[in-house]
Design a protein around this motif. Structure first.
Motif, PDB file in Angstrom:
ATOM      1  N   LEU A 139       0.689  -1.230  -0.124  1.00 39.45           N
ATOM      2  CA  LEU A 139      -0.113  -0.131   0.040  1.00 39.45           C
ATOM      3  C   LEU A 139       0.785   1.289   0.074  1.00 39.45           C
ATOM      4  N   SER A 140       2.010   1.238   0.692  1.00 37.34           N
ATOM      5  CA  SER A 140       2.722   2.436   0.813  1.00 37.34           C
ATOM      6  C   SER A 140       3.283   2.700  -0.364  1.00 37.34           C
ATOM      7  N   PHE A 141       3.999   1.615  -1.025  1.00 36.65           N
ATOM      8  CA  PHE A 141       4.615   1.692  -2.252  1.00 36.65           C
ATOM      9  C   PHE A 141       3.682   2.371  -3.629  1.00 36.65           C
ATOM     10  N   CYS A 142       2.409   1.924  -3.290  1.00 41.97           N
ATOM     11  CA  CYS A 142       1.569   2.487  -4.436  1.00 41.97           C
ATOM     12  C   CYS A 142       1.409   3.939  -4.271  1.00 41.97           C
ATOM     13  N   GLY A 143       1.214   4.247  -2.754  1.00 37.23           N
ATOM     14  CA  GLY A 143       1.182   5.683  -2.597  1.00 37.23           C
ATOM     15  C   GLY A 143       1.913   6.641  -2.885  1.00 37.23           C
ATOM     16  N   VAL A 144       3.543   6.104  -2.601  1.00 39.75           N
ATOM     17  CA  VAL A 144       4.625   6.907  -3.008  1.00 39.75           C
ATOM     18  C   VAL A 144       4.832   7.011  -4.606  1.00 39.75           C
ATOM     19  N   LEU A 145       4.336   5.746  -5.343  1.00 35.47           N
ATOM     20  CA  LEU A 145       4.733   6.091  -6.702  1.00 35.47           C
ATOM     21  C   LEU A 145       3.646   6.806  -7.345  1.00 35.47           C
ATOM     22  N   LEU A 146       2.397   6.785  -6.737  1.00 39.73           N
ATOM     23  CA  LEU A 146       1.262   7.358  -7.512  1.00 39.73           C
ATOM     24  C   LEU A 146       1.259   9.010  -7.381  1.00 39.73           C
ATOM     25  N   LEU A 147       1.311   9.570  -6.169  1.00 41.53           N
ATOM     26  CA  LEU A 147       1.235  11.049  -6.196  1.00 41.53           C
ATOM     27  C   LEU A 147       2.574  11.756  -6.555  1.00 41.53           C
ATOM     28  N   PRO A 148       3.788  11.215  -6.075  1.00 38.46           N
ATOM     29  CA  PRO A 148       5.058  11.953  -6.580  1.00 38.46           C
ATOM     30  C   PRO A 148       5.028  11.803  -8.106  1.00 38.46           C
ATOM     31  N   GLY A 149       4.613  10.456  -8.673  1.00 37.14           N
ATOM     32  CA  GLY A 149       4.604  10.324 -10.059  1.00 37.14           C
ATOM     33  C   GLY A 149       3.886  11.203 -10.760  1.00 37.14           C
ATOM     34  N   LEU A 150       2.474  11.205 -10.333  1.00 33.83           N
ATOM     35  CA  LEU A 150       1.564  12.096 -11.014  1.00 33.83           C
ATOM     36  C   LEU A 150       2.086  13.454 -11.206  1.00 33.83           C
ATOM     37  N   GLU A 151       2.618  14.167 -10.092  1.00 34.33           N
ATOM     38  CA  GLU A 151       2.943  15.766 -10.071  1.00 34.33           C
ATOM     39  C   GLU A 151       4.144  15.694 -10.831  1.00 34.33           C
ATOM     40  N   THR A 152       5.165  14.839 -10.713  1.00 33.93           N
ATOM     41  CA  THR A 152       6.531  14.931 -11.397  1.00 33.93           C
ATOM     42  C   THR A 152       6.168  15.170 -12.922  1.00 33.93           C
ATOM     43  N   ILE A 153       5.573  14.080 -13.390  1.00 37.15           N
ATOM     44  CA  ILE A 153       5.114  13.863 -14.971  1.00 37.15           C
ATOM     45  C   ILE A 153       4.393  15.068 -15.412  1.00 37.15           C
ATOM     46  N   LYS A 154       3.415  15.401 -14.530  1.00 39.84           N
ATOM     47  CA  LYS A 154       2.709  16.806 -15.035  1.00 39.84           C
ATOM     48  C   LYS A 154       3.608  17.949 -15.252  1.00 39.84           C
ATOM     49  N   ALA A 155       4.414  18.118 -14.260  1.00 40.67           N
ATOM     50  CA  ALA A 155       5.519  19.363 -14.341  1.00 40.67           C
ATOM     51  C   ALA A 155       6.509  19.250 -15.353  1.00 40.67           C
ATOM     52  N   LEU A 156       6.634  18.027 -15.685  1.00 35.69           N
ATOM     53  CA  LEU A 156       7.737  17.731 -16.721  1.00 35.69           C
ATOM     54  C   LEU A 156       7.003  17.951 -17.900  1.00 35.69           C
ATOM     55  N   LEU A 157       5.968  17.806 -18.331  1.00 36.26           N
ATOM     56  CA  LEU A 157       5.081  18.024 -19.491  1.00 36.26           C
ATOM     57  C   LEU A 157       4.931  19.615 -19.606  1.00 36.26           C
ATOM     58  N   ILE A 158       4.585  20.172 -18.490  1.00 31.92           N
ATOM     59  CA  ILE A 158       4.451  21.750 -18.766  1.00 31.92           C
ATOM     60  C   ILE A 158       5.833  22.367 -18.872  1.00 31.92           C
ATOM     61  N   ASN A 159       6.958  21.985 -18.414  1.00 30.29           N
ATOM     62  CA  ASN A 159       7.906  22.624 -18.382  1.00 30.29           C
ATOM     63  C   ASN A 159       8.692  22.159 -19.671  1.00 30.29           C
ATOM     64  N   THR A 160       8.515  21.090 -20.447  1.00 31.78           N
ATOM     65  CA  THR A 160       8.888  20.957 -21.634  1.00 31.78           C
ATOM     66  C   THR A 160       8.292  21.617 -22.749  1.00 31.78           C
ATOM     67  N   MET A 161       7.117  21.799 -22.524  1.00 31.09           N
ATOM     68  CA  MET A 161       6.176  22.701 -23.734  1.00 31.09           C
ATOM     69  C   MET A 161       6.536  24.027 -23.477  1.00 31.09           C
ATOM     70  N   ALA A 162       7.008  24.583 -22.237  1.00 32.91           N
ATOM     71  CA  ALA A 162       7.412  25.905 -22.241  1.00 32.91           C
ATOM     72  C   ALA A 162       8.716  26.083 -22.689  1.00 32.91           C
ATOM     73  N   VAL A 163       9.639  25.289 -22.555  1.00 33.40           N
ATOM     74  CA  VAL A 163      10.827  25.051 -23.378  1.00 33.40           C
ATOM     75  C   VAL A 163      10.535  25.250 -24.746  1.00 33.40           C
ATOM     76  N   LEU A 164       9.932  24.514 -25.338  1.00 30.33           N
ATOM     77  CA  LEU A 164       9.674  24.370 -26.752  1.00 30.33           C
ATOM     78  C   LEU A 164       9.185  25.649 -27.468  1.00 30.33           C
ATOM     79  N   ILE A 165       8.316  26.360 -26.452  1.00 26.02           N
ATOM     80  CA  ILE A 165       7.885  27.775 -26.871  1.00 26.02           C
ATOM     81  C   ILE A 165       8.904  28.802 -26.809  1.00 26.02           C
ATOM     82  N   GLU A 166       9.683  28.764 -25.596  1.00 27.19           N
ATOM     83  CA  GLU A 166      10.635  29.680 -25.318  1.00 27.19           C
ATOM     84  C   GLU A 166      11.875  29.469 -26.534  1.00 27.19           C
ATOM     85  N   ARG A 167      12.128  28.382 -26.882  1.00 31.55           N
ATOM     86  CA  ARG A 167      13.137  27.820 -27.768  1.00 31.55           C
ATOM     87  C   ARG A 167      12.695  27.079 -29.049  1.00 31.55           C
ATOM     88  N   PRO A 168      11.940  27.828 -29.763  1.00 32.22           N
ATOM     89  CA  PRO A 168      11.397  27.185 -30.960  1.00 32.22           C
ATOM     90  C   PRO A 168      12.587  26.203 -31.891  1.00 32.22           C
TER      91      PRO A 168
END
Length: 395
Positions: free
Chosen positions: A214-243
């Motif tokens: 149970l603990s592993f599922c929890g530590v994978l789910l939430l940090p994974g969810l927020e990390t991937i979300k931020a990575l996608l946003i930040n990558t898109m931002a880079v692509l816009i700033e640096r076409p």
């Protein structure tokens, strides 16, 4: 626009690296509610702390309201060693990469409704949804629980002074209740998901207990969810700033992985991670007492000029083997393979379909308020459709 919002906030980090690389801030608030801690900014100091689990412990969080004793990211050896040896039997790179065709399908499905209009709110319509779908698919969570993910993620990464700790602990307990029900179902009817694999995983250290699973599922789910979300946003931002980066990836798609790795250094999804001192110790001239909390500024370490030449310049060809975005040593994130895979596939699909990506006019961007996550709260974009890609996909 990004120069003042997301990418170049490092002036303070550089100043601290030069003048106060380690100092105590009595007013600093950690995501788990504690206040006051040592702030570390230099790459070498941060790597040293992450490497020395006998002096600087990962067992820093209160266990009130939910049992964190078996959380892989919040325990030290020998318990950590036992858990990781079992978990890696189930959560393998092969298990993760087998999801690639499904992730491609999800990216295309999420993007399709916006191709005709030429605009979308990238965070709410893509970057927040894809990680939720991915983590649910991976772990084995029913689709009806997607909305809970958003609530739980915000309670974990938001500023505790704003959201309050009661919400944090309630979210952890609600998540635990969900996992308990799914685990009981998988005991009877195994599926091709991580919970089923973890139930059967075994090493010479034995099998996971219910609490550990149970603990592993929890530590994978939430940090994974927020990390991937931020990575996608930040990558898109880079692509816009640096076409030019976007154009290079289109021309040389095999360099997508290099670009993702540089985003992880240049604008990492995670701001910092905590540790707690297990004994009195002197670090870089500072006397740190037993039970003192430390905050390791990963975002500063990744921009340390002592390690990375011209650190405030985006350069996908640099050597990024020393970045600390996913930790270091025994606590290197087990979910890094998944985050990089989702980021790579998402960018491939987006650039296959879109060109001339811009920030929507008359929009003022804002940083997501968090003590953990380094990203934007919203990213409304406009774009032109790549006709070749659209026709090739039959749309």
């Amino acid at each position: 626009m990004f120069q003042s919002t997301l990418f170049n906030r490092t002036g303070w980090y550089h100043k601290m690296q030069d003048e106060q690389p380690i100092y105590f801030d009595q007013d600093f608030s950690f995501f788990f509610g504690a206040q006051g801690g040592w702030q570390l900014f230099r790459h070498d100091d941060i790597r040293a702390v992450m490497s020395d689990h006998e002096t600087f412990s990962s067992e820093y969080i209160s266990k009130r309201g939910v049992n964190f004793e078996s959380n892989l990211g919040l325990i030290d050896p020998p318990h950590h060693r036992r858990l990781r040896s079992i978990i890696t039997k189930a959560f393998t790179p092969t298990f993760v990469t087998a999801m690639a065709p499904w992730i491609y399908e999800q990216c295309n499905e999420l993007l399709a409704p916006f191709l005709e209009s030429g605009e979308m709110e990238f965070v709410s319509n893509f970057a927040a949804v894809l990680p939720m779908r991915t983590m649910a698919k991976l772990i084995g969570i029913p689709i009806v629980n997607y909305e809970d993910f958003s609530i739980w993620g915000k309670s974990l990464t938001g500023d505790p002074r704003i959201i309050g700790m009661d919400i944090y602990f309630k979210s952890m307990q609600d998540m635990r209740t969900l996992f308990e029900g799914i685990v009981e179902e998988r005991k009877i009817t195994p599926q091709h998901d991580l919970i089923s694999s973890l139930l059967s995983a075994e090493s010479e250290e034995g099998k996971l207990t219910m609490e550990e699973l149970l603990s592993f599922c929890g530590v994978l789910l939430l940090p994974g969810l927020e990390t991937i979300k931020a990575l996608l946003i930040n990558t898109m931002a880079v692509l816009i700033e640096r076409p030019e980066v976007a154009e290079h990836i289109k021309a040389v798609p095999e360099d997508t992985t290099k670009a993702i790795n540089e985003v992880l250094r240049y604008c990492p999804p995670i701001i910092s991670i905590p540790r707690v001192a297990k004994r009195d110790v002197t670090l870089n001239g500072q006397e740190i007492k037993k039970d003192d909390l430390l905050n390791l500024w990963l975002i500063a370490a990744n921009r340390d000029p002592a390690v990375f030449e011209n650190p405030d310049t985006f350069n996908m060809n640099r050597d990024n083997t020393k970045i600390v975005t996913f930790g270091h040593g025994i606590h290197t994130s087990i979910g890094s393979v998944l985050a990089k895979l989702v980021g790579k596939i998402a960018i491939e699909v987006l650039l296959q379909h879109l060109k001339n990506i811009r920030i929507k006019e008359n929009v003022e961007l804002s940083i997501y308020v968090s003590t953990i996550t380094n990203t934007l709260s919203a990213l409304p974009i406009t774009f032109e459709t790549n006709e070749v890609a659209v026709n090739a996909n039959g749309n």
